[in-house]
Design an enzyme around this catalytic site. Structure first.
Site, PDB file in Angstrom:
ATOM      1  N   LYS A  90       0.956  -1.429   0.202  1.00 58.28           N
ATOM      2  CA  LYS A  90       0.471   0.048   0.020  1.00 58.28           C
ATOM      3  C   LYS A  90       1.008   1.231   0.123  1.00 58.28           C
ATOM      4  O   LYS A  90       1.930   1.251   0.742  1.00 58.28           O
ATOM      5  CB  LYS A  90      -0.271   0.121   1.527  1.00 58.28           C
ATOM      6  CG  LYS A  90      -2.375   0.659   1.130  1.00 58.28           C
ATOM      7  CD  LYS A  90      -3.257   0.167   2.439  1.00 58.28           C
ATOM      8  CE  LYS A  90      -3.639   1.390   2.508  1.00 58.28           C
ATOM      9  NZ  LYS A  90      -5.090   0.559   3.460  1.00 58.28           N
TER      10      LYS A  90
HETATM   11  O1  G3P Z   1      -8.916   2.023   4.662  1.00 60.37           O
HETATM   12  C1  G3P Z   1      -8.656   3.113   4.995  1.00 60.37           C
HETATM   13  C2  G3P Z   1      -9.352   3.215   6.539  1.00 60.37           C
HETATM   14  O2  G3P Z   1      -8.900   3.123   7.238  1.00 60.37           O
HETATM   15  C3  G3P Z   1      -9.404   5.121   6.914  1.00 60.37           C
HETATM   16  O3  G3P Z   1     -10.710   4.861   7.236  1.00 60.37           O
HETATM   17  O4  G3P Z   1     -12.474   6.216   8.869  1.00 60.37           O
HETATM   18  O5  G3P Z   1      -9.651   6.990   9.450  1.00 60.37           O
HETATM   19  O6  G3P Z   1     -11.168   7.425   7.378  1.00 60.37           O
HETATM   20  P1  G3P Z   1     -11.660   6.609   8.530  1.00 60.37           P
END
Ligand code: G3P
Length: 217
Positions: A87
């Site tokens: 990634k």
């Molecule tokens: O896959 C990306 C994710 O982990 C981000 O999620 O909820 O931190 O915006 P969030």
């Protein structure tokens, strides 16, 4: 649409995997830190542990931001297991690294994508996945699902092979809307996946069936 779970929590990964609907896992440095995984060796071991639970693509994120550093880290991550997807953040050095990985047979997931222009660059560089963060786009007053639809349309028109991986999903409705607009993958925490199961009429109907079944026992 493929289902990935977005967590580094092994119990939640096992629970989703046991349902039989899991196609892969995405992690990031914040999710690793949340589970208290610290230090190079512990982090590497954790990725291997995840690969041993789920037979599918497992995204492991680099933390370098220069080309040489990204390549060095990515090679080590890719060598951990055949299912590791490196990634890489959507920055100039990241795009260059994605192209290098593509040319050298290492699969990538381009992360931190917030615009169609960024998604075009990721596809040009040959990323296997592009990860637009739809929840964070919604948080800023834009429409994350609309971006998924736009990127899916562009990839379709242009014949790009990169898969649209909707990330930063916060709800069951996000999953449903991403499926509607043509996301190839959604990655989300366990909670929105389990929320897809729920409907009050299912609970009421099942209670009645079980009650009536007792009459014949
Ligand atoms: O896959 C990306 C994710 O982990 C981000 O999620 O909820 O931190 O915006 P969030």
């Amino acid at each position: 649409m493929k289902f990935f779970i977005d967590t580094a929590n092994l119990d939640q990964i096992r629970e989703a995997n046991d349902m039989g609907i899991l196609d892969g896992v995405t992690t990031n440095p914040s999710l690793m830190a949340k589970e208290g995984i610290k230090g190079h060796d512990a982090i590497m071991k954790h990725y291997v542990d995840i690969c041993e639970i789920v037979d599918g693509d497992i995204s492991a994120e680099v933390v370098s931001t220069d080309f040489e550093g990204i390549i060095e880290e990515g090679k080590k991550l890719a060598a951990l297991h055949k299912n590791i997807i490196v990634k890489v953040p959507m920055i100039k050095e990241g795009v260059k690294a994605i192209k290098w990985f593509t040319d050298n047979g290492i699969k990538t997931n381009c992360t931190l994508v917030f615009s169609a222009g960024q998604a075009i660059l990721a596809a040009k560089a040959g990323a296997k996945y592009v990860s637009p963060f739809i929840g964070r786009i919604d948080d800023s007053g834009w429409d994350g699902v609309q971006l998924i639809e736009q990127i899916a349309h562009i990839y379709n028109v242009q014949g790009f092979k990169t898969e649209v991986l909707a990330a930063s999903i916060r709800s069951a409705n996000h999953i449903i809307r991403c499926a509607e607009v043509g996301a190839d993958v959604c990655t989300c925490p366990l909670e929105p996946i389990l929320a897809l199961l729920k409907h009050p009429l299912t609970d009421i109907g099942l209670a009645k069936f079980l009650e009536d079944a007792k009459k014949f026992q």
